[in-house]
Design an enzyme around this catalytic site. Structure first.
Site, mmCIF file in Angstrom:
data_model
loop_
_atom_site.group_PDB
_atom_site.id
_atom_site.type_symbol
_atom_site.label_atom_id
_atom_site.label_comp_id
_atom_site.label_asym_id
_atom_site.label_seq_id
_atom_site.Cartn_x
_atom_site.Cartn_y
_atom_site.Cartn_z
ATOM 1 N N ASP A 39 0.868 -1.183 0.000
ATOM 2 C CA ASP A 39 0.000 0.000 0.000
ATOM 3 C C ASP A 39 0.897 1.224 0.000
ATOM 4 O O ASP A 39 1.949 1.218 0.653
ATOM 5 C CB ASP A 39 -0.907 -0.013 1.242
ATOM 6 C CG ASP A 39 -2.125 0.881 1.090
ATOM 7 O OD1 ASP A 39 -3.257 0.380 1.151
ATOM 8 O OD2 ASP A 39 -1.950 2.113 0.915
ATOM 9 N N ASP A 65 4.084 2.104 -3.987
ATOM 10 C CA ASP A 65 3.095 2.667 -4.906
ATOM 11 C C ASP A 65 3.055 1.742 -6.130
ATOM 12 O O ASP A 65 4.086 1.538 -6.788
ATOM 13 C CB ASP A 65 3.552 4.081 -5.298
ATOM 14 C CG ASP A 65 2.550 4.787 -6.195
ATOM 15 O OD1 ASP A 65 1.755 4.109 -6.871
ATOM 16 O OD2 ASP A 65 2.590 6.034 -6.230
ATOM 17 N N SER A 91 -10.203 6.118 -4.909
ATOM 18 C CA SER A 91 -11.561 5.563 -4.901
ATOM 19 C C SER A 91 -12.684 6.596 -4.726
ATOM 20 O O SER A 91 -13.848 6.193 -4.648
ATOM 21 C CB SER A 91 -11.654 4.513 -3.794
ATOM 22 O OG SER A 91 -11.529 5.129 -2.529
ATOM 23 N N THR A 135 -15.824 -1.895 -9.785
ATOM 24 C CA THR A 135 -16.974 -1.205 -9.199
ATOM 25 C C THR A 135 -18.155 -1.254 -10.159
ATOM 26 O O THR A 135 -17.956 -1.254 -11.384
ATOM 27 C CB THR A 135 -16.628 0.277 -8.912
ATOM 28 O OG1 THR A 135 -17.822 0.956 -8.559
ATOM 29 C CG2 THR A 135 -16.002 0.968 -10.119
ATOM 30 N N ASP A 136 -19.367 -1.242 -9.600
ATOM 31 C CA ASP A 136 -20.542 -1.190 -10.487
ATOM 32 C C ASP A 136 -20.650 0.170 -11.188
ATOM 33 O O ASP A 136 -21.429 0.332 -12.127
ATOM 34 C CB ASP A 136 -21.827 -1.511 -9.704
ATOM 35 C CG ASP A 136 -22.121 -0.506 -8.603
ATOM 36 O OD1 ASP A 136 -21.264 0.341 -8.294
ATOM 37 O OD2 ASP A 136 -23.227 -0.577 -8.033
ATOM 38 N N GLU A 137 -19.835 1.130 -10.748
ATOM 39 C CA GLU A 137 -19.890 2.456 -11.397
ATOM 40 C C GLU A 137 -19.396 2.422 -12.839
ATOM 41 O O GLU A 137 -19.603 3.366 -13.591
ATOM 42 C CB GLU A 137 -19.084 3.474 -10.580
ATOM 43 C CG GLU A 137 -19.736 3.704 -9.236
ATOM 44 C CD GLU A 137 -19.424 5.064 -8.638
ATOM 45 O OE1 GLU A 137 -19.202 6.012 -9.402
ATOM 46 O OE2 GLU A 137 -19.413 5.142 -7.403
ATOM 47 N N TYR A 161 -13.189 8.820 -12.123
ATOM 48 C CA TYR A 161 -12.995 7.604 -11.306
ATOM 49 C C TYR A 161 -13.507 6.371 -12.047
ATOM 50 O O TYR A 161 -12.775 5.394 -12.234
ATOM 51 C CB TYR A 161 -13.734 7.741 -9.962
ATOM 52 C CG TYR A 161 -13.906 6.420 -9.238
ATOM 53 C CD1 TYR A 161 -12.809 5.740 -8.706
ATOM 54 C CD2 TYR A 161 -15.167 5.820 -9.101
ATOM 55 C CE1 TYR A 161 -12.956 4.513 -8.060
ATOM 56 C CE2 TYR A 161 -15.323 4.603 -8.457
ATOM 57 C CZ TYR A 161 -14.216 3.952 -7.940
ATOM 58 O OH TYR A 161 -14.353 2.741 -7.303
ATOM 59 N N SER A 162 -14.777 6.416 -12.483
ATOM 60 C CA SER A 162 -15.346 5.194 -13.066
ATOM 61 C C SER A 162 -14.706 4.857 -14.402
ATOM 62 O O SER A 162 -14.565 3.676 -14.736
ATOM 63 C CB SER A 162 -16.869 5.303 -13.179
ATOM 64 O OG SER A 162 -17.238 6.440 -13.906
ATOM 65 N N SER A 164 -11.561 5.389 -15.110
ATOM 66 C CA SER A 164 -10.250 4.782 -14.810
ATOM 67 C C SER A 164 -10.430 3.325 -14.362
ATOM 68 O O SER A 164 -9.634 2.450 -14.705
ATOM 69 C CB SER A 164 -9.482 5.594 -13.754
ATOM 70 O OG SER A 164 -10.091 5.490 -12.484
ATOM 71 N N LYS A 165 -11.510 3.048 -13.626
ATOM 72 C CA LYS A 165 -11.774 1.666 -13.202
ATOM 73 C C LYS A 165 -12.194 0.817 -14.410
ATOM 74 O O LYS A 165 -11.790 -0.340 -14.534
ATOM 75 C CB LYS A 165 -12.879 1.634 -12.129
ATOM 76 C CG LYS A 165 -12.518 2.301 -10.815
ATOM 77 C CD LYS A 165 -11.416 1.591 -10.058
ATOM 78 C CE LYS A 165 -11.860 0.268 -9.477
ATOM 79 N NZ LYS A 165 -10.767 -0.367 -8.671
HETATM 80 N N1 LIG Z 1 -15.733 1.577 -0.980
HETATM 81 C C1 LIG Z 1 -16.676 1.361 -1.886
HETATM 82 O O1 LIG Z 1 -17.865 1.686 -1.698
HETATM 83 C C2 LIG Z 1 -16.320 0.691 -3.199
HETATM 84 C C3 LIG Z 1 -17.352 0.368 -4.076
HETATM 85 C C4 LIG Z 1 -17.036 -0.264 -5.265
HETATM 86 C C5 LIG Z 1 -15.742 -0.583 -5.568
HETATM 87 N N2 LIG Z 1 -14.737 -0.236 -4.736
HETATM 88 C C6 LIG Z 1 -13.359 -0.580 -5.113
HETATM 89 O O2 LIG Z 1 -12.832 -1.375 -4.070
HETATM 90 C C7 LIG Z 1 -11.427 -1.130 -3.931
HETATM 91 C C8 LIG Z 1 -11.117 -0.757 -2.496
HETATM 92 O O3 LIG Z 1 -11.919 0.378 -2.151
HETATM 93 P P1 LIG Z 1 -11.802 1.059 -0.721
HETATM 94 O O4 LIG Z 1 -13.112 1.677 -0.423
HETATM 95 O O5 LIG Z 1 -11.201 0.104 0.251
HETATM 96 O O6 LIG Z 1 -10.765 2.211 -1.051
HETATM 97 P P2 LIG Z 1 -9.926 3.096 -0.013
HETATM 98 O O7 LIG Z 1 -9.756 4.420 -0.682
HETATM 99 O O8 LIG Z 1 -10.508 3.028 1.344
HETATM 100 O O9 LIG Z 1 -8.514 2.354 0.056
HETATM 101 C C9 LIG Z 1 -7.678 2.261 -1.050
HETATM 102 C C10 LIG Z 1 -6.299 1.893 -0.551
HETATM 103 O O10 LIG Z 1 -5.465 1.762 -1.726
HETATM 104 C C11 LIG Z 1 -4.254 2.450 -1.488
HETATM 105 N N3 LIG Z 1 -3.734 2.919 -2.772
HETATM 106 C C12 LIG Z 1 -4.279 3.816 -3.613
HETATM 107 N N4 LIG Z 1 -3.487 4.005 -4.681
HETATM 108 C C13 LIG Z 1 -2.403 3.195 -4.499
HETATM 109 C C14 LIG Z 1 -1.223 2.970 -5.228
HETATM 110 N N5 LIG Z 1 -0.977 3.625 -6.376
HETATM 111 N N6 LIG Z 1 -0.329 2.079 -4.754
HETATM 112 C C15 LIG Z 1 -0.551 1.416 -3.588
HETATM 113 N N7 LIG Z 1 -1.642 1.619 -2.829
HETATM 114 C C16 LIG Z 1 -2.561 2.498 -3.283
HETATM 115 C C17 LIG Z 1 -4.612 3.609 -0.571
HETATM 116 O O11 LIG Z 1 -3.473 4.085 0.122
HETATM 117 C C18 LIG Z 1 -5.654 2.963 0.334
HETATM 118 O O12 LIG Z 1 -5.058 2.382 1.477
HETATM 119 C C19 LIG Z 1 -11.087 -0.020 -4.931
HETATM 120 O O13 LIG Z 1 -10.522 -0.617 -6.069
HETATM 121 C C20 LIG Z 1 -12.421 0.605 -5.257
HETATM 122 O O14 LIG Z 1 -12.435 1.127 -6.577
HETATM 123 C C21 LIG Z 1 -14.996 0.394 -3.536
#
Ligand SMILES: NC(=O)c1ccc[n+]([C@@H]2O[C@H](COP(=O)([O-])OP(=O)(O)OC[C@H]3O[C@@H](n4cnc5c(N)ncnc54)[C@H](O)[C@@H]3O)[C@@H](O)[C@H]2O)c1
Length: 188
Positions: A39, A65, A91, A135-137, A161-162, A164-165
């Site tokens: 992370d 990273d 995210s 993500t569903d987005e 965001y969506s 990029s995903k």
């Molecule tokens: N939280 C939601 O409601 C939700 C819904 C749908 C999908 N998602 C997806 O689920 C995954 C996790 O979401 P979350 O809510 O836990 O996100 P979050 O933002 O809480 O955590 C993301 C983590 O990834 C780390 N990170 C970001 N960029 C990085 C990089 N370049 N290198 C290393 N670490 C990196 C951040 O430091 C953080 O600890 C994501 O891929 C997100 O797109 C989340």
């Protein structure tokens, strides 16, 4: 305790909301595996998670990273995972509208870097799998009275965001098809 079906698990973004919940669950409920969390530690990371997991002998952490190809590749090849589960992402939709650069770096370039290193791992371990968290987005917006999305819906991302995903999903699917890497894309 059940055995976890993969013996070496590389988690990215395991200090965030969902990744840390995943790590906590498998550490508590399964045995017979090693886990490495990569992370970059951002504003979204929970500082308490690594401290919490450090009491487990089968858990380790590196501050990396995933957009940094060199650092990523060296850590991943040394660990040699049988499963990569990619939670790491920028995210927050609102942040992506204000400034999208970090979203392109982490969500697209970071996923691409992981896929490229996965090719090397898969060459020497045909039980390897890449699990990408999406993500569903990627399906766009839903009006209040519309039916929920299914996986048959067309991709119609509507924010930086969506999109990029969605880009990362397409990379994962095409790396799976072109290089035969077993993969899973989960949309929540
Ligand atoms: N939280 C939601 O409601 C939700 C819904 C749908 C999908 N998602 C997806 O689920 C995954 C996790 O979401 P979350 O809510 O836990 O996100 P979050 O933002 O809480 O955590 C993301 C983590 O990834 C780390 N990170 C970001 N960029 C990085 C990089 N370049 N290198 C290393 N670490 C990196 C951040 O430091 C953080 O600890 C994501 O891929 C997100 O797109 C989340």
């Amino acid at each position: 305790m059940n055995d976890y079906p993969f013996d070496k698990i590389l988690v990215t973004g395991g200090s965030g909301f969902i990744g840390s919940t995943y790590i906590e669950k498998i550490l508590k409920e399964y045995s017979n595996f090693e886990i490495l969390n990569l992370d970059k530690i951002s504003y979204a990371s929970s500082p308490r998670t690594n401290a919490l997991f450090n009491s487990y002998d089968n858990f380790s952490f590196l501050k990396i990273d995933i957009a940094d190809r060199k650092a990523l590749e060296s850590a991943v090849l040394e660990f040699s995972p049988s499963l990569i589960i990619n939670f790491a992402a920028e995210s927050h939709v609102d942040n992506s509208i204000k400034a999208s650069e970090d979203f392109i770096q982490s969500n697209i370039i970071g996923s691409y870097n992981l896929l490229e290193v996965s090719r090397k791992i898969y060459d020497s371990n045909d039980n390897f799998m890449f699990h990408h968290i999406s993500t569903d987005e990627v399906y766009g917006d839903l009006l209040f009275d519309e039916m929920p999305f299914t996986e048959e819906n067309q991709y119609k991302p509507s924010s930086p965001y969506s999109s990029s995903k969605a880009s990362a999903d397409l990379l994962v699917m095409s790396w799976g098809r072109t290089y035969n890497i077993p993969f899973l894309v989960t949309k929540q």
